[in-house]
Design a protein around this motif. Structure first.
Motif, PDB file in Angstrom:
ATOM      1  N   ALA A  44      -9.953  -8.482  47.983  1.00  0.00           N
ATOM      2  CA  ALA A  44      -8.941  -9.324  47.334  1.00  0.00           C
ATOM      3  C   ALA A  44      -8.095  -8.573  46.315  1.00  0.00           C
ATOM      4  O   ALA A  44      -6.890  -8.771  46.210  1.00  0.00           O
ATOM      5  N   GLY A  45      -8.715  -7.719  45.501  1.00  0.00           N
ATOM      6  CA  GLY A  45      -7.967  -6.911  44.544  1.00  0.00           C
ATOM      7  C   GLY A  45      -7.760  -7.533  43.179  1.00  0.00           C
ATOM      8  O   GLY A  45      -7.295  -6.872  42.251  1.00  0.00           O
ATOM      9  N   SER A  46      -8.105  -8.813  43.006  1.00  0.00           N
ATOM     10  CA  SER A  46      -7.816  -9.469  41.725  1.00  0.00           C
ATOM     11  C   SER A  46      -8.631  -8.898  40.570  1.00  0.00           C
ATOM     12  O   SER A  46      -8.295  -9.094  39.417  1.00  0.00           O
ATOM     13  N   GLU A  47      -9.696  -8.163  40.906  1.00  0.00           N
ATOM     14  CA  GLU A  47     -10.528  -7.559  39.871  1.00  0.00           C
ATOM     15  C   GLU A  47      -9.779  -6.500  39.061  1.00  0.00           C
ATOM     16  O   GLU A  47     -10.211  -6.124  37.976  1.00  0.00           O
ATOM     17  N   MET A  48      -8.652  -6.016  39.581  1.00  0.00           N
ATOM     18  CA  MET A  48      -7.886  -4.979  38.888  1.00  0.00           C
ATOM     19  C   MET A  48      -6.704  -5.535  38.120  1.00  0.00           C
ATOM     20  O   MET A  48      -5.852  -4.765  37.672  1.00  0.00           O
ATOM     21  N   TYR A  94     -11.482   1.298  49.056  1.00  0.00           N
ATOM     22  CA  TYR A  94     -10.568   2.215  48.359  1.00  0.00           C
ATOM     23  C   TYR A  94      -9.139   1.677  48.417  1.00  0.00           C
ATOM     24  O   TYR A  94      -8.427   1.624  47.398  1.00  0.00           O
ATOM     25  N   GLY A  95      -8.712   1.251  49.610  1.00  0.00           N
ATOM     26  CA  GLY A  95      -7.380   0.678  49.740  1.00  0.00           C
ATOM     27  C   GLY A  95      -7.209  -0.580  48.912  1.00  0.00           C
ATOM     28  O   GLY A  95      -6.171  -0.791  48.269  1.00  0.00           O
ATOM     29  N   ALA A  96      -8.252  -1.416  48.893  1.00  0.00           N
ATOM     30  CA  ALA A  96      -8.189  -2.650  48.116  1.00  0.00           C
ATOM     31  C   ALA A  96      -8.063  -2.353  46.628  1.00  0.00           C
ATOM     32  O   ALA A  96      -7.350  -3.050  45.897  1.00  0.00           O
ATOM     33  N   TRP A  97      -8.773  -1.325  46.166  1.00  0.00           N
ATOM     34  CA  TRP A  97      -8.671  -0.930  44.761  1.00  0.00           C
ATOM     35  C   TRP A  97      -7.232  -0.531  44.421  1.00  0.00           C
ATOM     36  O   TRP A  97      -6.662  -0.980  43.421  1.00  0.00           O
ATOM     37  N   LEU A  98      -6.625   0.313  45.261  1.00  0.00           N
ATOM     38  CA  LEU A  98      -5.252   0.746  45.007  1.00  0.00           C
ATOM     39  C   LEU A  98      -4.288  -0.432  45.036  1.00  0.00           C
ATOM     40  O   LEU A  98      -3.423  -0.576  44.162  1.00  0.00           O
ATOM     41  N   CYS A  99      -4.434  -1.300  46.039  1.00  0.00           N
ATOM     42  CA  CYS A  99      -3.533  -2.457  46.151  1.00  0.00           C
ATOM     43  C   CYS A  99      -3.721  -3.411  44.976  1.00  0.00           C
ATOM     44  O   CYS A  99      -2.755  -3.993  44.464  1.00  0.00           O
TER      45      CYS A  99
END
Length: 352
Positions: A120-124, A221-226
């Motif tokens: 999801a990516g919302s953690e960043m 890794y991709g999710a972290w960047l996004c």
């Protein structure tokens, strides 16, 4: 000559297979002694694993996180955290659980440790969303940004393929819109293209072999960047439409993103050609919009809103809500064109 402002967000990332074991050490670094562990009902077992790892430092488990963070659930979780004397929250799961942690932090200032098991990516991000009276309201506040994020690819090995694909395309949406954000910058552009490419490589491999550890690591890794892109720059039409469809019509979050993204990209294509070329290059394909649509369809994701619970008679209302608040977007918001976009998304038409 380029001109931009880049603000780096102060999040700590721990990435790698088996990194869940580092949670007690990360709590020490935060100076935290009692953690309320958050999850959805479906991920109760994962929450229990975290609580067992923490031992006496686990204040309790709250396993009622749900999509779109209803304000009633947020209030209940805040009260449980206060009653148990928690001095931090550990959110394990996807965007729904992270969102609940943010709702607690917004009210109490408790630090959050996020342990994502989806893409999801919302953690960043310092972005939160709470749904009240059928409307999802979003905002930004540095208090809700998780202090530490633990990315352990082993925790995503059991993520169902269908959820992996829609969650991954949800992440791609963050990076895609980041490429044409009004506050975009070269660093974020690099992260966005790399994140899209990593997920574009990983998702077909995950569908072919869900236990492919390397593919799972690439996807995370991709999710972290996004997710970093999502936290750093503003979003536009795609995200606004998805918030409308999710918050007001209770459509599933990741599936909605996967369906709407190709059509939002097609809407903005002529107004943001450089961004579209980066997306196309990252995924391959004739155009950015078609590449995203084809990635979704080829890997079993839904491509039509009618297939995930949207009703044809609600499309006019969705367009009306989406037009009610103006926001930055490469192409001006035009009611007729957005209504056509929603119709195409409803029917699952491949963008031209």
């Amino acid at each position: 000559m380029k001109s931009f402002v880049y603000q780096n967000l102060p999040a700590r990332v721990v990435f790698g297979a088996g990194s869940l074991a580092q949670l007690p050490r990360e709590m020490d670094a935060l100076g935290a002694a009692r953690a309320l562990v958050l999850s959805t009902p479906e991920q109760r077992v994962s929450a229990e694993r975290v609580a067992e790892l923490l031992g006496a430092r686990a204040a309790g488990i709250f396993d009622r996180a749900v999509m779109h963070v209803p304000i009633e659930t947020a209030r209940e979780a805040r009260e449980v955290a206060r009653r148990l004397g928690a001095d931090c929250a550990v959110a394990i799961g996807g965007g729904s659980t992270t969102g609940l942690g943010k709702a607690i932090a917004l009210d109490s200032g408790l630090p959050i440790v996020a342990i994502p098991t989806t893409y999801a990516g919302s953690e960043m991000t310092p972005i939160y969303g709470i749904t009240e009276a059928g409307l999802k309201k979003t905002g930004k506040d540095p208090r809700v940004l998780p202090r530490t994020v633990i990315y352990d690819p082993e925790l995503s090995l059991g993520l169902p393929v269908a959820m992996s694909v829609t969650s991954g395309i949800n992440a791609i949406a963050h990076a895609a819109e980041g490429l044409y954000a009004t506050d975009a910058n070269p660093i974020i552009d690099l992260m966005a293209e790399e994140g899209i490419a990593a997920l574009g490589r990983a998702l077909p491999r995950i569908r072919a072999r869900p236990t492919d550890a390397e593919a799972r690591s690439d996807a995370l890794y991709g999710a972290w960047l996004c997710g970093t892109v999502l936290g750093a720059v503003g979003m536009a039409l795609h995200h606004k439409l998805c918030h409308t469809l999710g918050g007001s019509f209770n459509l599933p979050h990741a599936e909605t993103h996967a369906i709407v993204l190709p059509h939002a990209l097609a809407y903005n294509a002529a107004a943001a050609p450089q961004a579209m070329e980066r997306i196309r290059r990252a995924l391959g394909g004739a155009s950015a919009a078609q590449a995203v649509h084809d990635l979704a369809k080829a890997n079993g994701a839904p491509v039509a809103l009618k297939d995930i619970g949207m009703k044809a008679e609600d499309l006019d209302k969705a367009c009306e809500i989406a037009m009610s608040n103006q926001y930055p977007n490469p192409r001006p918001l035009e009611a007729g064109a957005i209504r056509r976009l929603l119709q195409d998304a409803f029917e699952g038409v491949r963008p031209g």
